[in-house]
Design an enzyme around this catalytic site. Structure first.
Site, PDB file in Angstrom:
ATOM      1  N   SER A  29       0.820  -1.215   0.000  1.00 22.22           N
ATOM      2  CA  SER A  29       0.000   0.000   0.000  1.00 22.22           C
ATOM      3  C   SER A  29       0.852   1.262   0.000  1.00 22.22           C
ATOM      4  O   SER A  29       1.642   1.463   0.923  1.00 22.22           O
ATOM      5  CB  SER A  29      -0.887   0.057   1.257  1.00 22.22           C
ATOM      6  OG  SER A  29      -1.685  -1.076   1.369  1.00 22.22           O
ATOM      7  N   HIS A  60      -3.537   0.578  -5.067  1.00 22.04           N
ATOM      8  CA  HIS A  60      -2.877  -0.616  -5.614  1.00 22.04           C
ATOM      9  C   HIS A  60      -3.098  -0.604  -7.132  1.00 22.04           C
ATOM     10  O   HIS A  60      -4.230  -0.772  -7.587  1.00 22.04           O
ATOM     11  CB  HIS A  60      -3.485  -1.894  -5.036  1.00 22.04           C
ATOM     12  CG  HIS A  60      -3.276  -2.053  -3.551  1.00 22.04           C
ATOM     13  ND1 HIS A  60      -2.305  -2.866  -3.021  1.00 22.04           N
ATOM     14  CD2 HIS A  60      -3.901  -1.506  -2.493  1.00 22.04           C
ATOM     15  CE1 HIS A  60      -2.352  -2.803  -1.701  1.00 22.04           C
ATOM     16  NE2 HIS A  60      -3.318  -1.986  -1.357  1.00 22.04           N
ATOM     17  N   HIS A  82      -5.108  -9.366  -1.843  1.00 23.64           N
ATOM     18  CA  HIS A  82      -5.317  -9.634  -0.417  1.00 23.64           C
ATOM     19  C   HIS A  82      -6.434 -10.647  -0.230  1.00 23.64           C
ATOM     20  O   HIS A  82      -7.403 -10.671  -0.988  1.00 23.64           O
ATOM     21  CB  HIS A  82      -5.706  -8.338   0.316  1.00 23.64           C
ATOM     22  CG  HIS A  82      -4.701  -7.246   0.241  1.00 23.64           C
ATOM     23  ND1 HIS A  82      -4.641  -6.366  -0.816  1.00 23.64           N
ATOM     24  CD2 HIS A  82      -3.704  -6.896   1.098  1.00 23.64           C
ATOM     25  CE1 HIS A  82      -3.644  -5.512  -0.599  1.00 23.64           C
ATOM     26  NE2 HIS A  82      -3.063  -5.807   0.542  1.00 23.64           N
ATOM     27  N   TYR A  84      -8.638 -10.489   2.029  1.00 25.66           N
ATOM     28  CA  TYR A  84      -9.908  -9.810   2.344  1.00 25.66           C
ATOM     29  C   TYR A  84     -10.668  -9.346   1.106  1.00 25.66           C
ATOM     30  O   TYR A  84     -11.849  -9.004   1.182  1.00 25.66           O
ATOM     31  CB  TYR A  84      -9.689  -8.625   3.299  1.00 25.66           C
ATOM     32  CG  TYR A  84      -8.807  -7.504   2.776  1.00 25.66           C
ATOM     33  CD1 TYR A  84      -9.233  -6.639   1.779  1.00 25.66           C
ATOM     34  CD2 TYR A  84      -7.541  -7.312   3.315  1.00 25.66           C
ATOM     35  CE1 TYR A  84      -8.426  -5.613   1.315  1.00 25.66           C
ATOM     36  CE2 TYR A  84      -6.724  -6.284   2.863  1.00 25.66           C
ATOM     37  CZ  TYR A  84      -7.168  -5.444   1.861  1.00 25.66           C
ATOM     38  OH  TYR A  84      -6.361  -4.442   1.404  1.00 25.66           O
ATOM     39  N   GLU A  85      -9.997  -9.351  -0.034  1.00 27.00           N
ATOM     40  CA  GLU A  85     -10.704  -8.968  -1.259  1.00 27.00           C
ATOM     41  C   GLU A  85     -11.597 -10.104  -1.752  1.00 27.00           C
ATOM     42  O   GLU A  85     -12.402  -9.906  -2.659  1.00 27.00           O
ATOM     43  CB  GLU A  85      -9.696  -8.604  -2.349  1.00 27.00           C
ATOM     44  CG  GLU A  85      -8.934  -7.322  -2.058  1.00 27.00           C
ATOM     45  CD  GLU A  85      -7.860  -7.051  -3.106  1.00 27.00           C
ATOM     46  OE1 GLU A  85      -8.193  -6.470  -4.147  1.00 27.00           O
ATOM     47  OE2 GLU A  85      -6.702  -7.450  -2.884  1.00 27.00           O
ATOM     48  N   ALA A 112       2.483  -1.975   4.254  1.00 25.98           N
ATOM     49  CA  ALA A 112       2.174  -0.982   5.276  1.00 25.98           C
ATOM     50  C   ALA A 112       1.572  -1.771   6.432  1.00 25.98           C
ATOM     51  O   ALA A 112       0.817  -2.709   6.204  1.00 25.98           O
ATOM     52  CB  ALA A 112       1.169   0.024   4.742  1.00 25.98           C
ATOM     53  N   MET A 210      -2.408  -7.082   6.885  1.00 26.08           N
ATOM     54  CA  MET A 210      -3.357  -8.013   6.243  1.00 26.08           C
ATOM     55  C   MET A 210      -2.754  -8.659   4.996  1.00 26.08           C
ATOM     56  O   MET A 210      -3.470  -9.013   4.065  1.00 26.08           O
ATOM     57  CB  MET A 210      -4.644  -7.269   5.857  1.00 26.08           C
ATOM     58  CG  MET A 210      -5.293  -6.486   6.993  1.00 26.08           C
ATOM     59  SD  MET A 210      -6.644  -5.459   6.405  1.00 26.08           S
ATOM     60  CE  MET A 210      -6.923  -4.389   7.834  1.00 26.08           C
ATOM     61  N   SER A 211      -1.431  -8.778   4.965  1.00 25.08           N
ATOM     62  CA  SER A 211      -0.814  -9.304   3.735  1.00 25.08           C
ATOM     63  C   SER A 211       0.451 -10.081   4.063  1.00 25.08           C
ATOM     64  O   SER A 211       0.660 -10.526   5.180  1.00 25.08           O
ATOM     65  CB  SER A 211      -0.480  -8.132   2.802  1.00 25.08           C
ATOM     66  OG  SER A 211       0.574  -7.343   3.343  1.00 25.08           O
ATOM     67  N   ASN A 234       0.864   3.513  10.827  1.00 19.55           N
ATOM     68  CA  ASN A 234      -0.009   4.056  11.885  1.00 19.55           C
ATOM     69  C   ASN A 234       0.298   3.284  13.157  1.00 19.55           C
ATOM     70  O   ASN A 234       0.872   2.202  13.107  1.00 19.55           O
ATOM     71  CB  ASN A 234      -1.483   3.844  11.500  1.00 19.55           C
ATOM     72  CG  ASN A 234      -1.798   2.377  11.199  1.00 19.55           C
ATOM     73  OD1 ASN A 234      -1.480   1.884  10.113  1.00 19.55           O
ATOM     74  ND2 ASN A 234      -2.380   1.681  12.146  1.00 19.55           N
ATOM     75  N   HIS A 246      -7.664   4.199   6.332  1.00 16.16           N
ATOM     76  CA  HIS A 246      -6.714   3.824   5.281  1.00 16.16           C
ATOM     77  C   HIS A 246      -6.005   5.040   4.671  1.00 16.16           C
ATOM     78  O   HIS A 246      -4.874   4.923   4.196  1.00 16.16           O
ATOM     79  CB  HIS A 246      -7.422   2.991   4.203  1.00 16.16           C
ATOM     80  CG  HIS A 246      -6.497   2.431   3.162  1.00 16.16           C
ATOM     81  ND1 HIS A 246      -5.487   1.528   3.460  1.00 16.16           N
ATOM     82  CD2 HIS A 246      -6.401   2.658   1.831  1.00 16.16           C
ATOM     83  CE1 HIS A 246      -4.824   1.224   2.350  1.00 16.16           C
ATOM     84  NE2 HIS A 246      -5.356   1.893   1.345  1.00 16.16           N
TER      85      HIS A 246
HETATM   86  O1  GMP Z   1      -4.977   0.163   5.615  1.00 14.14           O
HETATM   87  C1  GMP Z   1      -5.205  -1.174   5.373  1.00 14.14           C
HETATM   88  C2  GMP Z   1      -4.078  -1.790   4.605  1.00 14.14           C
HETATM   89  O2  GMP Z   1      -2.820  -1.449   5.209  1.00 14.14           O
HETATM   90  C3  GMP Z   1      -4.158  -3.291   4.612  1.00 14.14           C
HETATM   91  O3  GMP Z   1      -3.764  -3.773   3.338  1.00 14.14           O
HETATM   92  C4  GMP Z   1      -3.205  -3.726   5.733  1.00 14.14           C
HETATM   93  O4  GMP Z   1      -2.355  -4.774   5.290  1.00 14.14           O
HETATM   94  C5  GMP Z   1      -2.356  -2.496   6.072  1.00 14.14           C
HETATM   95  N1  GMP Z   1      -2.462  -1.967   7.455  1.00 14.14           N
HETATM   96  C6  GMP Z   1      -2.027  -0.735   7.817  1.00 14.14           C
HETATM   97  N2  GMP Z   1      -2.249  -0.493   9.117  1.00 14.14           N
HETATM   98  C7  GMP Z   1      -2.827  -1.606   9.620  1.00 14.14           C
HETATM   99  C8  GMP Z   1      -3.295  -1.967  10.944  1.00 14.14           C
HETATM  100  O5  GMP Z   1      -3.229  -1.203  11.907  1.00 14.14           O
HETATM  101  N3  GMP Z   1      -3.830  -3.214  11.074  1.00 14.14           N
HETATM  102  C9  GMP Z   1      -3.925  -4.079  10.023  1.00 14.14           C
HETATM  103  N4  GMP Z   1      -4.448  -5.292  10.224  1.00 14.14           N
HETATM  104  N5  GMP Z   1      -3.516  -3.758   8.787  1.00 14.14           N
HETATM  105  C10 GMP Z   1      -2.965  -2.538   8.570  1.00 14.14           C
END
Ligand code: GMP
Length: 270
Positions: A29, A60, A82, A84-85, A112, A210-211, A234, A246
């Site tokens: 990201s 992306h 991902h 989640y998609e 990220a 998440m990746s 973050n 995001h």
């Molecule tokens: O902002 C969501 C995207 O950034 C996803 O693709 C996550 O992999 C990543 N990401 C950034 N910050 C975080 C977070 O605090 N928690 C999680 N689970 N994913 C995050």
């Protein structure tokens, strides 16, 4: 994954690539800008590649960029898939299988991630030392292809000690401050609750995202050496009063991209 499908995608790509790539890159990201630094670039949209899924998330782009980076022949994924998609983990990791088939020896994965370690600040770069898979599944579930790797692959050194050392030395030379820590993968797409973040901290996690974990498992299964770098975009849920968004993730990645680019280029050069 179906060997035929992997070969078909690789055959298509080989026709467009003058020489086999040695290093694969997966750009997370907001970190896709690295692909713009690739010289003599050949850009191939995912939708043109037989069998490739097509990515959906904002920030992306969704293409392979092949070419020269710091004297090395590389292939970069500008945009990843991902879980989640809605893709299966086999689909999420299909591009890694294809890059392996094309001949890559090393994979640099970037993402990220939320900072869980209380020492971390948004904008920090973290070399991934290890991971914890909380996806509740594994991309290698299903029939194993022994030509690619063993049924029960070892994960003792999922993230190459050699490449981590090299990255730390490169960062020191550049004066870029890097952290090191354990990446935890959740499915998303909801961010964690503060209680989940406290749990992850107890479990030994330093960053959460998440990746990455599915791609790394598949790469290690296939004998590819892996380097992982997280941009701490973050602080994880509950560590500040602010809700997670995001936009903040993309903005932080944007802010640190200069250091990120310098570090990855220095590692590739080495
Ligand atoms: O902002 C969501 C995207 O950034 C996803 O693709 C996550 O992999 C990543 N990401 C950034 N910050 C975080 C977070 O605090 N928690 C999680 N689970 N994913 C995050």
């Amino acid at each position: 994954m179906d060997r035929q499908a992997i070969k078909k995608a690789a055959d298509y790509l080989r026709q467009r690539m003058p020489a086999p790539p040695v290093i694969g890159l997966i750009l997370g990201s907001g970190l896709g800008v690295l692909a713009d630094e690739i010289e003599e670039a050949i850009r191939i949209p995912y939708e043109d590649i037989p069998g490739f899924p097509v990515s959906t998330v904002e920030g992306h782009a969704g293409r392979l960029v092949y070419g020269q980076l710091e004297g090395a022949t590389v292939v970069a994924m500008q945009g990843r898939f991902h879980y989640y998609e809605g893709y299966s983990l086999r689909e999420v990791t299909f591009p890694v299988q294809v890059m392996k088939e094309l001949g890559i020896r090393q994979l640099i994965v970037t993402n990220a991630a939320g900072g869980v370690n209380e020492q971390f600040r948004p904008g920090d770069l973290m070399i991934i030392s290890d991971h914890i898979n909380l996806l509740g599944t594994n991309p290698l579930i299903g029939p194993n292809d022994p030509e690619i790797g063993p049924r029960f692959p070892d994960m003792t050194e999922a993230y190459s000690r050699r490449l981590r050392q090299l990255a730390k030395e490169a960062a020191a030379k550049l004066g870029v401050c890097v952290r090191e820590g354990v990446y935890v993968a959740n499915t998303g797409p909801s961010y964690e609750t503060p209680a989940e973040i406290r749990m992850i901290r107890v479990l030994g996690g330093d960053a959460v995202g998440m990746s990455t974990v599915p791609e790394v498992i598949v790469a290690r299964h296939a004998g590819i050496e892996v380097l992982g770098i997280s941009c701490i975009s973050n602080l994880a849920a509950g560590m500040t009063d602010a809700p997670l968004h995001h936009d903040e993730v993309v903005e932080t990645a944007e802010r640190v991209k200069a250091d990120f680019l310098r570090l990855i280029k220095a590692v590739v050069a080495e």
